[in-house]
Design a protein around this motif. Structure first.
Motif, PDB file in Angstrom:
ATOM      1  N   GLN A  34      54.058 -17.273  54.482  1.00  0.00           N
ATOM      2  CA  GLN A  34      52.904 -16.780  55.237  1.00  0.00           C
ATOM      3  C   GLN A  34      53.110 -15.367  55.755  1.00  0.00           C
ATOM      4  N   VAL A  91      47.673 -17.572  58.546  1.00  0.00           N
ATOM      5  CA  VAL A  91      47.649 -17.952  57.132  1.00  0.00           C
ATOM      6  C   VAL A  91      47.978 -19.441  57.062  1.00  0.00           C
ATOM      7  N   PRO A  92      46.960 -20.289  56.931  1.00  0.00           N
ATOM      8  CA  PRO A  92      47.209 -21.732  56.882  1.00  0.00           C
ATOM      9  C   PRO A  92      47.990 -22.148  55.640  1.00  0.00           C
ATOM     10  N   THR A 146      46.840 -22.315  51.207  1.00  0.00           N
ATOM     11  CA  THR A 146      45.629 -21.526  51.029  1.00  0.00           C
ATOM     12  C   THR A 146      45.937 -20.362  50.101  1.00  0.00           C
ATOM     13  N   THR A 150      45.157 -16.377  49.061  1.00  0.00           N
ATOM     14  CA  THR A 150      44.683 -15.061  49.467  1.00  0.00           C
ATOM     15  C   THR A 150      44.562 -14.251  48.191  1.00  0.00           C
ATOM     16  N   GLY A 179      42.578 -16.868  53.054  1.00  0.00           N
ATOM     17  CA  GLY A 179      42.480 -18.257  53.499  1.00  0.00           C
ATOM     18  C   GLY A 179      41.602 -19.190  52.712  1.00  0.00           C
ATOM     19  N   GLU A 200      40.865 -22.319  50.712  1.00  0.00           N
ATOM     20  CA  GLU A 200      41.548 -23.589  50.482  1.00  0.00           C
ATOM     21  C   GLU A 200      41.711 -23.793  48.983  1.00  0.00           C
TER      22      GLU A 200
END
Length: 192
Positions: A141, A164-165, A168, A170, A184, A186
């Motif tokens: 992340q 930044v989950p 996910t 980017t 982010g 999914e």
């Protein structure tokens, strides 16, 4: 020619669940299951890279990716703070934590500074921009945050304001040094 890069953040492990500076722990069963359920959702890539960290390698594997380790994609080296929570470090070294959080070039833990991480990420991005085709990379992340700050030309403190989950994507796209950024997404949510 437009360059396309997709960065995937790793699935959960003990360190992420407990908000610890990663000490190399593997994915936990729930994190692995989530990554496995997202396998096949990423589309084709011309090359697939992975951070050398355990959770990134295991996430890539669970996603069904045959990824090549890339040392430049390593996470932030936290030195002697590895394995500790921020609260634990704050109790032991409050001045060092404040220095680290306010000065992007500080590395009181004996590891790598945020500034050095951003420079390393920028160098990787510049090199990757010369590659024709789509690059997919499973990275920590903090590397995603470093690239976002670099691309946006954001001030140093912005690094700490980006979330930044896990699991996910980017997406970076651009040409001639001009980048667009989509944060982010999914996995498996391309049509949403």
């Amino acid at each position: 020619m437009t360059i396309r890069i997709t960065l995937i953040s790793p699935a959960l492990n003990r360190s992420l669940r407990e908000a610890r500076f990663d000490e190399g722990s593997p994915l936990d069963p729930r994190g692995r299951a989530c990554a496995e359920s997202a396998a096949g959702s990423l589309g084709a890539a011309d090359r697939v890279l992975v951070s050398p960290t355990a959770r990134c390698r295991e996430t890539a594997s669970a996603l069904g990716l045959a990824a090549v380790p890339e040392p430049e994609l390593a996470g932030l080296d936290m030195g002697r703070w590895r394995g500790l929570t921020l609260d634990e470090v704050m109790a032991r070294e409050p001045d060092a934590v404040l220095s680290w959080l306010s000065d992007r070039d500080a590395a009181p833990h004996g590891g790598e500074s945020v500034g050095a991480l951003c420079e390393r990420a920028a160098g990787w991005l510049e090199e990757t921009a010369t590659f024709g085709g789509r690059t997919l990379a499973v990275v920590e992340q903090e590397l995603v945050r470093a690239l976002a700050v670099t691309i946006l030309g954001a001030p140093g403190p912005a690094f700490w304001r980006l979330d930044v989950p896990p699991l996910t994507a980017t997406d970076l796209s651009g040409q001639s040094g001009r980048w667009n950024l989509r944060l982010g997404r999914e996995l498996g949510a391309e049509g949403r």
